[in-house]
Design a protein around this motif. Structure first.
Motif, PDB file in Angstrom:
ATOM      1  N   ARG A  85     -51.930 -48.494  15.357  1.00 40.55           N
ATOM      2  CA  ARG A  85     -51.308 -49.340  16.383  1.00 40.55           C
ATOM      3  C   ARG A  85     -49.955 -48.796  16.814  1.00 40.55           C
ATOM      4  O   ARG A  85     -49.595 -48.878  18.002  1.00 40.55           O
ATOM      5  N   ILE A  86     -49.198 -48.254  15.878  1.00 38.52           N
ATOM      6  CA  ILE A  86     -47.908 -47.670  16.240  1.00 38.52           C
ATOM      7  C   ILE A  86     -48.106 -46.483  17.182  1.00 38.52           C
ATOM      8  O   ILE A  86     -47.343 -46.298  18.143  1.00 38.52           O
ATOM      9  N   PHE A  87     -49.122 -45.679  16.927  1.00 38.63           N
ATOM     10  CA  PHE A  87     -49.418 -44.572  17.831  1.00 38.63           C
ATOM     11  C   PHE A  87     -49.746 -45.094  19.230  1.00 38.63           C
ATOM     12  O   PHE A  87     -49.385 -44.472  20.238  1.00 38.63           O
ATOM     13  N   GLY A  88     -50.431 -46.232  19.314  1.00 37.76           N
ATOM     14  CA  GLY A  88     -50.725 -46.827  20.612  1.00 37.76           C
ATOM     15  C   GLY A  88     -49.465 -47.231  21.357  1.00 37.76           C
ATOM     16  O   GLY A  88     -49.344 -47.024  22.578  1.00 37.76           O
ATOM     17  N   ALA A 126     -46.588 -45.816  20.976  1.00 38.17           N
ATOM     18  CA  ALA A 126     -45.950 -44.552  21.375  1.00 38.17           C
ATOM     19  C   ALA A 126     -46.496 -44.072  22.718  1.00 38.17           C
ATOM     20  O   ALA A 126     -45.746 -43.526  23.542  1.00 38.17           O
ATOM     21  N   VAL A 127     -47.786 -44.253  22.960  1.00 38.75           N
ATOM     22  CA  VAL A 127     -48.387 -43.835  24.233  1.00 38.75           C
ATOM     23  C   VAL A 127     -47.689 -44.535  25.404  1.00 38.75           C
ATOM     24  O   VAL A 127     -47.279 -43.895  26.384  1.00 38.75           O
ATOM     25  N   LEU A 128     -47.510 -45.845  25.299  1.00 39.47           N
ATOM     26  CA  LEU A 128     -46.888 -46.609  26.384  1.00 39.47           C
ATOM     27  C   LEU A 128     -45.436 -46.180  26.595  1.00 39.47           C
ATOM     28  O   LEU A 128     -44.976 -46.044  27.747  1.00 39.47           O
ATOM     29  N   ALA A 129     -44.702 -45.949  25.512  1.00 35.96           N
ATOM     30  CA  ALA A 129     -43.293 -45.561  25.622  1.00 35.96           C
ATOM     31  C   ALA A 129     -43.146 -44.182  26.263  1.00 35.96           C
ATOM     32  O   ALA A 129     -42.245 -43.954  27.086  1.00 35.96           O
ATOM     33  N   LEU A 130     -44.021 -43.257  25.917  1.00 37.16           N
ATOM     34  CA  LEU A 130     -43.957 -41.907  26.472  1.00 37.16           C
ATOM     35  C   LEU A 130     -44.280 -41.903  27.963  1.00 37.16           C
ATOM     36  O   LEU A 130     -43.656 -41.164  28.745  1.00 37.16           O
ATOM     37  N   VAL A 131     -45.238 -42.713  28.375  1.00 38.71           N
ATOM     38  CA  VAL A 131     -45.549 -42.825  29.804  1.00 38.71           C
ATOM     39  C   VAL A 131     -44.338 -43.373  30.557  1.00 38.71           C
ATOM     40  O   VAL A 131     -44.014 -42.915  31.665  1.00 38.71           O
ATOM     41  N   ALA A 132     -43.633 -44.335  29.971  1.00 39.20           N
ATOM     42  CA  ALA A 132     -42.425 -44.878  30.597  1.00 39.20           C
ATOM     43  C   ALA A 132     -41.366 -43.794  30.774  1.00 39.20           C
ATOM     44  O   ALA A 132     -40.685 -43.737  31.800  1.00 39.20           O
ATOM     45  N   TRP A 179     -45.993 -36.606  29.477  1.00 41.34           N
ATOM     46  CA  TRP A 179     -47.410 -36.839  29.752  1.00 41.34           C
ATOM     47  C   TRP A 179     -48.279 -36.154  28.710  1.00 41.34           C
ATOM     48  O   TRP A 179     -49.268 -36.724  28.217  1.00 41.34           O
ATOM     49  N   PHE A 180     -47.918 -34.927  28.365  1.00 43.90           N
ATOM     50  CA  PHE A 180     -48.663 -34.175  27.350  1.00 43.90           C
ATOM     51  C   PHE A 180     -48.652 -34.906  26.010  1.00 43.90           C
ATOM     52  O   PHE A 180     -49.690 -35.060  25.349  1.00 43.90           O
ATOM     53  N   SER A 181     -47.490 -35.378  25.583  1.00 40.97           N
ATOM     54  CA  SER A 181     -47.389 -36.047  24.294  1.00 40.97           C
ATOM     55  C   SER A 181     -48.139 -37.368  24.291  1.00 40.97           C
ATOM     56  O   SER A 181     -48.732 -37.753  23.271  1.00 40.97           O
ATOM     57  N   ALA A 182     -48.140 -38.095  25.409  1.00 45.73           N
ATOM     58  CA  ALA A 182     -48.885 -39.358  25.481  1.00 45.73           C
ATOM     59  C   ALA A 182     -50.371 -39.121  25.230  1.00 45.73           C
ATOM     60  O   ALA A 182     -51.021 -39.871  24.493  1.00 45.73           O
ATOM     61  N   ALA A 183     -50.907 -38.061  25.819  1.00 46.91           N
ATOM     62  CA  ALA A 183     -52.317 -37.728  25.585  1.00 46.91           C
ATOM     63  C   ALA A 183     -52.558 -37.353  24.133  1.00 46.91           C
ATOM     64  O   ALA A 183     -53.573 -37.723  23.526  1.00 46.91           O
TER      65      ALA A 183
END
Length: 384
Positions: free
Chosen positions: A64-67, A69-75, A151-155
């Protein structure tokens, strides 16, 4: 690999700060605060999120924490202004604590006689993430702009969330207690465990040294006499590969009851590194040598500290790690803030003097403890 990938999010901004400052029309001082925002978020995550590892199944918690992280990186990737990017960076830092949930998990799974080396192996992956973060960030920024790395890190976070969900082992029922009591107990451990306080001091000073360098080095290398591009600046992260050797050596010393020796040597290396870095204002060889020595000292100190604190309370390793790492990143955030001020007012010489002072603080504590040892509860297998 997962620990290295998630902790890399803390360092992507470092080699491209000069580009961000240009794009957001700000100076070096405001741009350097991005590093502080990330570290503040990480410290908050350590205090508020990591203790949950003693309450909930860590496989679910990590995924869940990784999830998040995806939202924060996109921001971060779509940030229209520096202040928005700073807020998103706080969220990135908070979500990057997934690695600090996994490290005590690994310590739980390891036999006591090999715990220091197992932690060192996990930290090797973490160090590779730190090193490659700067290099990859600089290369991607040069090819596609600094936003592309987010973007790369979010993926990448999406990929690891799925992998970890499938591969991390299940755990038995966790002790039940309220969230407030759980977080409060993390802070109480600092009051109850003298060894933890001392190791937190050493860790905070060591990471402050590390942050002093990496918060300001992009400004040095992008200006006179170097004039390097983002791609070249990012390559300097690879110079710290020597820290991986130090991590494994420090783990072995901790297992062999030589923690005091490891601590003193690491502190001396931190001080000496800034002498070389000061010469690095005009000498590339001295600059590279200073980075190598600094990374060896920082990682040697960190592994020694973690090997010791994980032996204190096997029933509360997540909370002990939380308390220690909060202090660790408070030290890093302090180093970043003061580094930005020192560089803006006194240039590279001020940066190096500040870093040497932080190194001196950790050596001073070691000498004080050696001369006037405090009566504390003994810890099996480790030299206090």
């Amino acid at each position: 690999m997962a620990t290295g990938a998630v902790v890399a999010n803390l360092y992507y901004a470092q080699p491209v700060l000069h580009q961000m400052a240009h794009d957001f029309h700000s100076g070096s001082g405001p741009a350097s605060l991005i590093i502080t925002c990330t570290q503040i978020g990480y410290a908050a995550g350590l205090l508020l999120v990591v203790p949950l590892g003693d309450l909930y199944a860590r496989r679910t918690l990590v995924s869940r924490i990784f999830g998040v992280a995806v939202l924060a990186l996109v921001a971060c990737a779509v940030a229209p202004s520096l202040w928005f990017f700073g807020l998103a960076s706080v969220a990135v830092g908070c979500a990057s604590v997934a690695g600090q949930v996994m490290i005590p998990f690994a310590a739980d799974l390891a036999p006591a006689e090999r715990r220091g080396r197992v932690v060192a192996h996990i930290m090797t992956g973490l160090l590779l993430g730190i090193l490659l973060a700067r290099t990859v960030s600089g290369a991607v920024a040069q090819l596609a702009g600094w936003r592309a790395i987010y973007w790369f890190s979010a993926a990448l976070m999406v990929l690891f969330a799925a992998v970890l969900w499938r591969t991390l082992p299940e755990e038995g029922p966790r002790p039940r207690q309220s969230y407030g009591a759980l977080v409060g107990s993390s802070l109480r451990l600092l009051a109850d465990e003298p060894i933890l306080r001392r190791r937190a001091w050493h860790g905070a000073c060591g990471f402050a040294c590390f942050s002093v360098l990496w918060t300001t080095i992009a400004f040095l290398l992008s200006g006179s006499p170097y004039h390097y591009t983002s791609g070249v600046i990012g390559l300097f992260g690879l110079v710290g590969a020597a820290g991986i050797v130090a991590a494994n050596l420090a783990g072995k010393l901790a297992d062999a009851d030589r923690a005091l020796v490891s601590t003193v040597v690491a502190g001396v290396l931190l001080i000496g590194s800034f002498g070389l870095l000061w010469l690095g204002h005009t000498s590339l060889a001295a600059l590279i040598g200073g980075i190598i020595v600094l990374d060896i000292g920082t990682q040697g100190m960190q592994i020694t500290n973690q090997a010791i604190i994980y032996a204190l309370r096997p029933d509360a390793r997540s909370r002990i790690n939380s308390a220690y790492m909060v202090c660790y990143f408070v030290g890093g955030a302090t180093g970043s803030v003061l580094a930005g001020i020192a560089y803006a007012s006194h240039g590279w010489s001020g940066t190096c003097l500040l870093g040497a002072c932080f190194g001196l603080l950790t050596v001073t504590m070691s000498v004080y403890d050696r001369i006037r040892p405090t009566q504390i509860r003994p810890v099996p297998a480790y030299n206090v």
